[in-house]
Design a protein around this motif. Sequence first.
Motif, PDB file in Angstrom:
ATOM      1  N   GLU A   1       0.833  -1.203   0.000  1.00  0.00           N
ATOM      2  CA  GLU A   1       0.000   0.000   0.000  1.00  0.00           C
ATOM      3  C   GLU A   1       0.867   1.252   0.000  1.00  0.00           C
ATOM      4  N   SER A   2       0.316   2.308  -0.579  1.00  0.00           N
ATOM      5  CA  SER A   2       0.968   3.611  -0.500  1.00  0.00           C
ATOM      6  C   SER A   2      -0.107   4.685  -0.472  1.00  0.00           C
ATOM      7  N   GLY A   3       0.281   5.829   0.012  1.00  0.00           N
ATOM      8  CA  GLY A   3      -0.659   6.931   0.153  1.00  0.00           C
ATOM      9  C   GLY A   3      -1.097   7.071   1.592  1.00  0.00           C
ATOM     10  N   GLY A   4      -2.136   7.795   1.817  1.00  0.00           N
ATOM     11  CA  GLY A   4      -2.596   8.051   3.168  1.00  0.00           C
ATOM     12  C   GLY A   4      -1.884   9.246   3.766  1.00  0.00           C
ATOM     13  N   GLY A   5      -2.209   9.527   5.033  1.00  0.00           N
ATOM     14  CA  GLY A   5      -1.599  10.649   5.715  1.00  0.00           C
ATOM     15  C   GLY A   5      -2.636  11.509   6.403  1.00  0.00           C
ATOM     16  N   LEU A   6      -2.259  12.755   6.638  1.00  0.00           N
ATOM     17  CA  LEU A   6      -3.112  13.711   7.339  1.00  0.00           C
ATOM     18  C   LEU A   6      -3.670  14.724   6.346  1.00  0.00           C
ATOM     19  N   VAL A   7      -4.959  14.989   6.455  1.00  0.00           N
ATOM     20  CA  VAL A   7      -5.601  15.947   5.564  1.00  0.00           C
ATOM     21  C   VAL A   7      -6.677  16.684   6.330  1.00  0.00           C
ATOM     22  N   GLN A   8      -6.953  17.904   5.931  1.00  0.00           N
ATOM     23  CA  GLN A   8      -8.015  18.677   6.568  1.00  0.00           C
ATOM     24  C   GLN A   8      -9.384  18.240   6.053  1.00  0.00           C
ATOM     25  N   PRO A   9     -10.417  18.453   6.842  1.00  0.00           N
ATOM     26  CA  PRO A   9     -11.771  18.143   6.351  1.00  0.00           C
ATOM     27  C   PRO A   9     -12.059  18.851   5.037  1.00  0.00           C
ATOM     28  N   GLY A  10     -12.672  18.102   4.133  1.00  0.00           N
ATOM     29  CA  GLY A  10     -12.947  18.627   2.805  1.00  0.00           C
ATOM     30  C   GLY A  10     -11.848  18.366   1.801  1.00  0.00           C
ATOM     31  N   GLY A  11     -10.706  17.889   2.279  1.00  0.00           N
ATOM     32  CA  GLY A  11      -9.573  17.630   1.406  1.00  0.00           C
ATOM     33  C   GLY A  11      -9.650  16.298   0.693  1.00  0.00           C
ATOM     34  N   SER A  12      -8.577  15.987  -0.033  1.00  0.00           N
ATOM     35  CA  SER A  12      -8.516  14.766  -0.843  1.00  0.00           C
ATOM     36  C   SER A  12      -7.225  14.007  -0.564  1.00  0.00           C
ATOM     37  N   LEU A  13      -7.302  12.709  -0.729  1.00  0.00           N
ATOM     38  CA  LEU A  13      -6.143  11.831  -0.625  1.00  0.00           C
ATOM     39  C   LEU A  13      -6.320  10.682  -1.590  1.00  0.00           C
ATOM     40  N   SER A  14      -5.202  10.093  -1.978  1.00  0.00           N
ATOM     41  CA  SER A  14      -5.250   8.915  -2.841  1.00  0.00           C
ATOM     42  C   SER A  14      -4.473   7.779  -2.211  1.00  0.00           C
ATOM     43  N   LEU A  15      -5.002   6.586  -2.363  1.00  0.00           N
ATOM     44  CA  LEU A  15      -4.333   5.371  -1.930  1.00  0.00           C
ATOM     45  C   LEU A  15      -4.101   4.480  -3.150  1.00  0.00           C
ATOM     46  N   SER A  16      -3.034   3.722  -3.100  1.00  0.00           N
ATOM     47  CA  SER A  16      -2.820   2.707  -4.130  1.00  0.00           C
ATOM     48  C   SER A  16      -2.322   1.434  -3.467  1.00  0.00           C
ATOM     49  N   CYS A  17      -2.561   0.322  -4.147  1.00  0.00           N
ATOM     50  CA  CYS A  17      -2.166  -0.981  -3.622  1.00  0.00           C
ATOM     51  C   CYS A  17      -1.720  -1.861  -4.769  1.00  0.00           C
ATOM     52  N   LEU A  18      -0.523  -2.377  -4.659  1.00  0.00           N
ATOM     53  CA  LEU A  18       0.065  -3.243  -5.677  1.00  0.00           C
ATOM     54  C   LEU A  18       0.180  -4.652  -5.126  1.00  0.00           C
ATOM     55  N   ALA A  19      -0.338  -5.600  -5.867  1.00  0.00           N
ATOM     56  CA  ALA A  19      -0.184  -7.005  -5.504  1.00  0.00           C
ATOM     57  C   ALA A  19       1.068  -7.544  -6.165  1.00  0.00           C
ATOM     58  N   THR A  20       1.992  -8.034  -5.349  1.00  0.00           N
ATOM     59  CA  THR A  20       3.261  -8.549  -5.870  1.00  0.00           C
ATOM     60  C   THR A  20       3.389 -10.037  -5.566  1.00  0.00           C
ATOM     61  N   GLY A  21       4.346 -10.658  -6.258  1.00  0.00           N
ATOM     62  CA  GLY A  21       4.576 -12.084  -6.062  1.00  0.00           C
ATOM     63  C   GLY A  21       4.057 -12.873  -7.250  1.00  0.00           C
ATOM     64  N   THR A  22       4.073 -14.179  -7.097  1.00  0.00           N
ATOM     65  CA  THR A  22       3.600 -15.058  -8.156  1.00  0.00           C
ATOM     66  C   THR A  22       2.089 -15.224  -8.021  1.00  0.00           C
ATOM     67  N   ILE A  23       1.374 -14.686  -8.993  1.00  0.00           N
ATOM     68  CA  ILE A  23      -0.078 -14.639  -8.932  1.00  0.00           C
ATOM     69  C   ILE A  23      -0.648 -15.179 -10.229  1.00  0.00           C
ATOM     70  N   PHE A  24      -1.518 -16.180 -10.144  1.00  0.00           N
ATOM     71  CA  PHE A  24      -2.130 -16.702 -11.363  1.00  0.00           C
ATOM     72  C   PHE A  24      -3.197 -15.746 -11.875  1.00  0.00           C
ATOM     73  N   SER A  25      -4.087 -15.335 -10.969  1.00  0.00           N
ATOM     74  CA  SER A  25      -5.117 -14.369 -11.356  1.00  0.00           C
ATOM     75  C   SER A  25      -5.675 -13.694 -10.114  1.00  0.00           C
ATOM     76  N   ILE A  26      -6.224 -12.517 -10.315  1.00  0.00           N
ATOM     77  CA  ILE A  26      -6.866 -11.773  -9.235  1.00  0.00           C
ATOM     78  C   ILE A  26      -8.327 -11.597  -9.588  1.00  0.00           C
ATOM     79  N   TYR A  27      -9.197 -12.051  -8.721  1.00  0.00           N
ATOM     80  CA  TYR A  27     -10.624 -11.865  -8.968  1.00  0.00           C
ATOM     81  C   TYR A  27     -11.066 -10.464  -8.551  1.00  0.00           C
ATOM     82  N   GLU A  28     -10.652 -10.055  -7.360  1.00  0.00           N
ATOM     83  CA  GLU A  28     -11.161  -8.807  -6.809  1.00  0.00           C
ATOM     84  C   GLU A  28     -10.105  -8.153  -5.930  1.00  0.00           C
ATOM     85  N   MET A  29     -10.071  -6.832  -5.933  1.00  0.00           N
ATOM     86  CA  MET A  29      -9.245  -6.069  -4.994  1.00  0.00           C
ATOM     87  C   MET A  29     -10.082  -4.933  -4.445  1.00  0.00           C
ATOM     88  N   GLY A  30      -9.651  -4.411  -3.319  1.00  0.00           N
ATOM     89  CA  GLY A  30     -10.397  -3.297  -2.757  1.00  0.00           C
ATOM     90  C   GLY A  30      -9.818  -2.799  -1.461  1.00  0.00           C
TER      91      GLY A  30
END
Length: 124
Positions: free
Chosen positions: A6-35
């Motif tokens: 995961e990356s992103g997050g932190g401190l923000v004021q009310p009304g502000g914006s933030l973005s998160l991202s998540c990378l799946a690493t390793g040997t993976i045959f398939s991914i059905y769902e992320m969230g």
Amino acid sequence: QVQLVESGGGLVQPGGSLSLSCLATGTIFSIYEMGWYRQAPGKQRELVATTTMNAGRTNVAPAVDGRFTISRDKDKNTVFLQMTKLKPEDTAVYYCYADLIPGTSSWAPNEDYWGQGTQVTVSS
């Protein structure tokens, strides 16, 4: 070994914006769902939003619908969460989630994986 980074997050004021991202690493045959799920102090972990990786079908919690947007890059095994109009009640640890088949065989069962969590704090 499959990991969710995961990356992103932190401190923000009310009304502000933030973005998160998540990378799946390793040997993976398939991914059905992320969230994303979140857990505030003293509360149970709750769904924020999920997306299927192939079709892009999304499931968004009513509390964040219209303010948070989930998207994915299926070729890069990555899911994103764009958070806008943040409120103090959005303060929580946000966890990335994936339902996937690890390894190289389609015969393997699906497994659930979780990231370590990233803190989002909305405060003035």
